[in-house]
Structures are given as structure tokens and as C-alpha cells.
Design an enzyme around this catalytic site. Structure first.
Site, PDB file in Angstrom:
ATOM      1  CD  GLN A 180       5.743  25.513  34.496  1.00 48.41           C
ATOM      2  OE1 GLN A 180       6.364  26.524  34.754  1.00 48.41           O
ATOM      3  NE2 GLN A 180       5.017  24.898  35.402  1.00 48.41           N
ATOM      4  CE  LYS A 219      10.339  20.522  35.504  1.00 44.67           C
ATOM      5  NZ  LYS A 219       9.656  19.751  34.447  1.00 44.67           N
ATOM      6  CG  ASP A 270       4.873  16.752  32.962  1.00 49.17           C
ATOM      7  OD1 ASP A 270       4.931  17.377  34.029  1.00 49.17           O
ATOM      8  OD2 ASP A 270       3.877  16.759  32.220  1.00 49.17           O
ATOM      9  N   GLY A 318       3.857  19.847  38.495  1.00 50.53           N
ATOM     10  CA  GLY A 318       3.631  18.662  39.321  1.00 50.53           C
ATOM     11  C   GLY A 318       4.925  17.879  39.292  1.00 50.53           C
ATOM     12  CG  HIS A 319       8.289  19.384  40.037  1.00 48.76           C
ATOM     13  ND1 HIS A 319       9.209  20.361  40.279  1.00 48.76           N
ATOM     14  CD2 HIS A 319       7.730  19.690  38.842  1.00 48.76           C
ATOM     15  CE1 HIS A 319       9.208  21.237  39.271  1.00 48.76           C
ATOM     16  NE2 HIS A 319       8.298  20.855  38.393  1.00 48.76           N
TER      17      HIS A 319
HETATM   18  P1  GDP Z   1       8.599  16.801  36.517  1.00 46.92           P
HETATM   19  O1  GDP Z   1       7.420  17.686  36.383  1.00 46.92           O
HETATM   20  O2  GDP Z   1       9.684  17.152  35.565  1.00 46.92           O
HETATM   21  O3  GDP Z   1       9.106  16.686  37.918  1.00 46.92           O
HETATM   22  O4  GDP Z   1       8.105  15.325  36.088  1.00 46.92           O
HETATM   23  P2  GDP Z   1       6.713  14.627  36.519  1.00 46.92           P
HETATM   24  O5  GDP Z   1       6.798  14.211  37.915  1.00 46.92           O
HETATM   25  O6  GDP Z   1       5.559  15.469  36.120  1.00 46.92           O
HETATM   26  O7  GDP Z   1       6.699  13.415  35.510  1.00 46.92           O
HETATM   27  C1  GDP Z   1       7.695  12.449  35.479  1.00 46.92           C
HETATM   28  C2  GDP Z   1       7.044  11.084  35.717  1.00 46.92           C
HETATM   29  O8  GDP Z   1       7.945  10.071  35.365  1.00 46.92           O
HETATM   30  C3  GDP Z   1       6.702  10.848  37.181  1.00 46.92           C
HETATM   31  O9  GDP Z   1       5.598   9.988  37.247  1.00 46.92           O
HETATM   32  C4  GDP Z   1       7.952  10.143  37.695  1.00 46.92           C
HETATM   33  O10 GDP Z   1       7.693   9.343  38.834  1.00 46.92           O
HETATM   34  C5  GDP Z   1       8.305   9.304  36.509  1.00 46.92           C
HETATM   35  N1  GDP Z   1       9.739   9.024  36.313  1.00 46.92           N
HETATM   36  C6  GDP Z   1      10.814   9.823  36.547  1.00 46.92           C
HETATM   37  N2  GDP Z   1      11.940   9.240  36.104  1.00 46.92           N
HETATM   38  C7  GDP Z   1      11.574   8.048  35.584  1.00 46.92           C
HETATM   39  C8  GDP Z   1      12.287   6.998  34.942  1.00 46.92           C
HETATM   40  O11 GDP Z   1      13.487   7.039  34.733  1.00 46.92           O
HETATM   41  N3  GDP Z   1      11.548   5.926  34.503  1.00 46.92           N
HETATM   42  C9  GDP Z   1      10.209   5.829  34.692  1.00 46.92           C
HETATM   43  N4  GDP Z   1       9.580   4.756  34.242  1.00 46.92           N
HETATM   44  N5  GDP Z   1       9.514   6.812  35.285  1.00 46.92           N
HETATM   45  C10 GDP Z   1      10.184   7.907  35.723  1.00 46.92           C
HETATM   46  P1  IMO Z   2       6.139  20.606  35.307  1.00 46.69           P
HETATM   47  O1  IMO Z   2       6.901  21.566  36.176  1.00 46.69           O
HETATM   48  C1  IMO Z   2       3.892  19.934  31.646  1.00 46.69           C
HETATM   49  C2  IMO Z   2       1.502  23.267  30.120  1.00 46.69           C
HETATM   50  C3  IMO Z   2      -0.004  23.127  30.149  1.00 46.69           C
HETATM   51  C4  IMO Z   2      -0.373  23.980  28.967  1.00 46.69           C
HETATM   52  C5  IMO Z   2       0.630  25.128  29.040  1.00 46.69           C
HETATM   53  C6  IMO Z   2       0.117  26.369  29.754  1.00 46.69           C
HETATM   54  O2  IMO Z   2       5.407  19.562  36.057  1.00 46.69           O
HETATM   55  O3  IMO Z   2       7.012  20.072  34.213  1.00 46.69           O
HETATM   56  P2  IMO Z   2      -0.462  27.019  32.258  1.00 46.69           P
HETATM   57  O4  IMO Z   2      -1.215  26.291  33.329  1.00 46.69           O
HETATM   58  O5  IMO Z   2       0.941  27.325  32.600  1.00 46.69           O
HETATM   59  O6  IMO Z   2      -1.212  28.214  31.763  1.00 46.69           O
HETATM   60  O7  IMO Z   2      -0.425  26.001  30.998  1.00 46.69           O
HETATM   61  O8  IMO Z   2       1.740  24.620  29.744  1.00 46.69           O
HETATM   62  N1  IMO Z   2       2.166  23.062  31.441  1.00 46.69           N
HETATM   63  C7  IMO Z   2       2.883  21.980  31.744  1.00 46.69           C
HETATM   64  N2  IMO Z   2       3.111  20.842  31.048  1.00 46.69           N
HETATM   65  N3  IMO Z   2       4.474  20.117  32.850  1.00 46.69           N
HETATM   66  C8  IMO Z   2       4.301  21.260  33.544  1.00 46.69           C
HETATM   67  O9  IMO Z   2       4.984  21.529  34.664  1.00 46.69           O
HETATM   68  C9  IMO Z   2       3.424  22.238  33.014  1.00 46.69           C
HETATM   69  N4  IMO Z   2       3.001  23.446  33.438  1.00 46.69           N
HETATM   70  C10 IMO Z   2       2.246  23.943  32.452  1.00 46.69           C
HETATM   71  O10 IMO Z   2      -0.385  21.785  29.992  1.00 46.69           O
HETATM   72  O11 IMO Z   2      -0.136  23.286  27.774  1.00 46.69           O
HETATM   73 MG    MG Z   3       5.343  17.530  36.037  1.00 46.00          MG
END
Ligand code: GDP
Ligand code: IMO
Ligand code: MG
Length: 424
Positions: free
Chosen positions: A224, A16, A13, A40-41
């Protein structure tokens, strides 16, 4: 042409999805190399938020081809829902989306097995997203899995039945209460498989080879983060794939000698969702502020993310394992308003001061040692140029660059595509 990699350096998270979307205009192909719908991207542009789970984050760009690589595990049900959402937004994915025949399929019973395994672990549960990731990769390495290419075989449903029956007896073995209606789940699954089959399946390693040979630019998108890597993460509280750079080689069929830049993404602080050790975790008002301002809730499960200060010991380790060439710092805007910021620069490990990431980072072994920084009050979210950044933030960035010996080339100051500052 070399293949560039983009991957998360913490516990996922990091942002990416946002950065892949920002960089896609420079690439012909975006290729996801591991993980599945546990990811979840999030992408934000034109006032709208989009969350992708399996589909690469370049899908909103007309000119890019998006490949779901062999290292990915696909749940047809979730994949279909993603396609439905894209259709609602008139995204013409049919011409730009490709799926590797060697990617493995998540069956409904894999999800049930995930739930049974977690329930049987009680307090020691991993905190899995319950998307069936672990059981599907277990069947892959156990050589029992069903692959995308198998869906083109006439007997695939018989193979499916044999595997699902085996899974049902395994669920019984766990001896936990899992209620389910398999017939219902299978109806949804088979309908979704038909939709998946309408997408172009390819021999992706050959495709990647020819693409490199013909000079196509390729960005490999990780899921991840490095601390969730099956080998290098905080085992057993990890996911079931190699989230680190080597995973891009096995997950796409790219030779190590063909890797170009490795973009490492990290938040200006740290978050973790699910169980497992987290040395710099905060349980006070500062942690609550990060969670509130950063809106730290999982994009896949909606669970609150645990928050804490930046951990340089862990970040240095992730940079080393991945061979990171450029860093990208996300969510700097969330730290505006903190009087003092802390960065963990070493661990007190059973009485010794260490700077490397040890085998065991459980709280009884590790106590973080912090360096303090003066915070800033300016709102960063409307800034677009490096010279607008407050001097305290520049001091923070320069400290990290010096410690990690890698340049920070992007500073993200908000979720939107446009809230991205490039540093040379
Ligand atoms: P990913 O899994 O690495 O793609 O990241 P996620 O989407 O799960 O989580 C990143 C969260 O931070 C999302 O809600 C994005 O919309 C938000 N986000 C990304 N970059 C920034 C930033 O620079 N500032 C803020 N406030 N939010 C951001
Ligand atoms: P993105 O790509 C954050 C965490 C789960 C759990 C562990 C194992 O959005 O960054 P799993 O479902 O793979 O068996 O879970 O890994 N986890 C993540 N945490 N971002 C993710 O993906 C994750 N994918 C799995 O919360 O701790
Ligand atoms: Mg994510």
C-alpha cells in the site's frame, strides 16, 4: 547491519514491486512487513509480467531469502495460487521462502465479512479490495485471530470452527444479501492450508535478529502507501495496517534504532483506487491521458485507478512521517507529451494557504494551489542514462528535490527492470 525500508508514499501502486526487484541483487533478505493480498506488486523482466500479492518481490532472484513477516495477513488460497504460478515458471521457492509463525491467517469468512461490511456501508463504502484485510486485522487486534503458528497445533481446526461460526453470526447481523457456499470455500481453504504448511515456518523476529547480527543485508518491503496508513492516511478510507516506516518495526520485529535507509517511492503524478478524498484528482482529458498511457488499472482488482497531478503537500507529509532518506520517482515516461505539467505546492484550506497535510482534506475544505512546469515530448522509455533526460524533466526533478529536501536517486522510465535510471 541496518535494515533498509522501501515503501509507497502515495495511495499505493507506486511501483514498489519493480524497485524491490531492481534492488534485490544488493540484499540477502527481502522481508514483507504488512498488508496482505490486497497488494498487487508488478515486476517485468525478460518480456514477462509477474504480479505478486503476498510473496516478497525478491522471489525471482536465486540468492535472496524472502520472508513473509509477522505483520502480514495471509490468505492461504491466494498464497497457493501465487506458489502455483511460481512453479509454472520453475522458480525454486522452497529453499528461499520463509513465513513468520506470527503472521495472521485470512479465513474465508473474513472475506465474507469484508463484503458484508462494504455492502452495509452503501455509498460510504471504503472501496476495499474485499480480500478480508480489515476483518482479519480486527481479529488480530481483538485477540481472536488464527496465526500461522497455530496451524502446527493439533486443535487448530476446532479453533477455526469456533471463529468461522462466530463470523457467520456476524454476517447475519449485517443484514445484507451475501450469497456463499461455505463448505465449498472451506474445501479450497483447507487444501491451500496444506500447501502453506509445506513452506518453512519460522520465529521470524529471532531470524531477523540473527540475520542483522551476522551482517546480512535486509530490505523491508512495504505494501500500500502512506496515505492508506491506518493512523496517518485519509481515514476511514485507508487500509487496516501501518504502511509507514514504523510498521516495518512492528511487522518484522526490527528495532527502530536498526533502520538504515528509507526509500520512498512515488509516481511522477498521483493515482488512487477505491473511495476517499483526492485533492489533485483530474476529471478531464489530462486525467484520461494519464490513465491510458500509464495503464492505470489495479493489479489486484483490475479497477480503474483515479488519476491526478502530483501533490507535494501530501508527499512532504509522507516523507516526514517515514523519515525518507532517498526518493524514487516512477512513471516519468507517462508524462511525456503533456504541454504543461502541474504540481500542487500548497492547499487553500478554508481560506488559509497551508503547506501541511491537514486533518481533513475533503473537497469542501481543500483546494489545491498549483505551480506549472513546461512539459517535454521526448519518449523516455529507451533512455538509460541521466544525461539523456530532457531538460524540462530535470527541472521538474530538481524542483521536487528542493521542495522535499531529499535526493531523487532513481528515475523509472518504464515497467521493465531495465528501464531504471540511477542518479547519484
Ligand atoms: P506496486 O503495488 O507499488 O508494486 O505497483 P503496481 O504494480 O500495483 O503498479 C505499478 C504499475 O506501473 C505496474 O503496472 C508496473 O508494471 C508499472 N510501472 C512501474 N514503473 C513504471 C514506470 O516507470 N513506467 C511505466 N510506464 N510503468 C511502470
Ligand atoms: P499495493 O501494495 C492501491 C486500497 C483499496 C481501498 C483501501 C482499503 O499494490 O500498493 P483494503 O482491501 O485494504 O481493505 O482496501 O485501500 N488498497 C490499495 N490501493 N494499492 C494497494 O496495494 C492497495 N491495497 C489496498 O483500493 O481503497
Ligand atoms: Mg499495486
Amino acid at each position: 547491519m541496518a535494515v533498509d525500508l522501501l515503501l509507497g508514499l502515495q495511495w499505493g501502486d507506486e511501483g514498489k514491486g519493480k524497485i524491490v526487484d531492481v534492488l534485490t541483487s544488493k540484499y540477502n533478505i527481502i522481508a514483507r512487513f504488512q498488508g496482505g493480498p490486497n497488494a498487487g506488486h508488478t515486476l517485468v523482466f525478460n518480456g514477462r509480467k509477474h504480479v505478486l500479492h503476498t510473496i516478497p518481490s525478491g522471489i525471482f532472484h536465486d540468492d535472496a531469502t524472502n520472508l513473509v513477516g509477522n505483520g502480514v495477513v495471509i490468505d492461504p488460497v491466494i498464497f497457493k495460487k501465487e506458489l502455483d504460478k511460481l512453479e509454472e515458471q520453475d522458480v525454486d521457492y522452497r529453499k528461499s521462502l520463509l513465513v513468520s509463525r506470527k503472521a495472521h491467517i485470512i479465513l474465508p469468512t473474513h472475506r465474507l465479512l469484508d463484503a458484508a461490511s462494504e455492502a452495509s456501508k452503501g455509498k460510504a463504502k471504503i472501496g476495499s479490495t474485499l480480500k478480508g484485510i480489515g476483518p482479519t486485522y480486527m481479529d488480530k487486534t481483538g485477540r481472536n485471530g488464527i496465526r500461522v503458528g497455530d496451524l502446527e497445533l493439533s486443535d487448530w481446526k476446532e479453533r477455526y470452527r469456533a471463529l468461522a461460526d462466530k463470523h457467520e453470526s456476524m454476517i447475519d447481523f449485517y443484514d445484507v444479501d451475501i450469497e456463499y457456499d461455505l463448505a465449498e470455500l472451506e474445501k479450497e481453504f483447507f487444501e491451500a492450508v496444506d500447501v502453506l504448511k509445506s513452506i518453512k515456518f519460522i520465529d521470524s523476529e529471532e531470524y531477523m535478529y540473527q540475520a542483522q547480527k551476522s551482517g546480512k543485508t535486509i530490505l523491508a518491503e512495504g505494501a500500500q502507501g502512506s496515505l492508506l496508513d491506518i493512523d496517518f492516511g485519509t481515514y476511514p478510507y485507508v487500509t487496516s495496517s501501518n504502511t509507514t516506516a514504523a510498521g516495518a518495526c512492528t511487522g518484522l520485529g526490527v528495532s527502530p534504532s536498526q533502520i538504515g535507509d528509507v526509500f520512498g517511492i512515488f509516481k511522477a503524478y498521483t493515482t488512487r483506487v477505491g473511495s476517499g478524498p483526492f485533492p489533485t484528482e483530474l476529471f478531464d482529458e489530462d486525467g484520461a491521458t494519464m490513465s491510458r498511457v500509464g495503464n492505470e488499472f489495479g493489479a489486484t482488482t483490475g479497477r480503474p485507478r483515479r488519476c491526478g497531478w502530483l501533490d507535494l503537500v501530501a508527499l512532504r507529509y509522507a516523507c516526514q512521517v517515514n523519515g525518507v532518506t532517498q526518493l524514487m520517482m516512477m512513471k516519468g515516461d507517462v508524462l511525456s507529451g503533456f504541454k504543461t505539467l502541474k504540481v500542487c505546492t500548497a492547499y487553500n484550506y478554508k481560506g488559509d494557504i497551508i503547506k501541511h497535510f491537514p486533518y481533513n482534506i475533503d473537497p469542501e475544505n481543500v483546494e489545491p494551489i498549483f505551480t506549472e512546469f513546461k512539459g517535454w515530448n521526448e519518449d523516455l522509455t529507451a533512455m538509460s542514462e541521466v544525461n539523456q533526460l530532457p531538460k524540462e524533466l530535470n527541472a521538474y526533478i530538481e524542483f521536487l528535490e528542493k521542495e522535499l529536501e531529499i535526493p531523487i536517486t532513481i528515475v523509472s522510465v518504464g515497467p521493465d527492470r531495465k528501464q531504471t535510471i540511477f542518479r547519484s
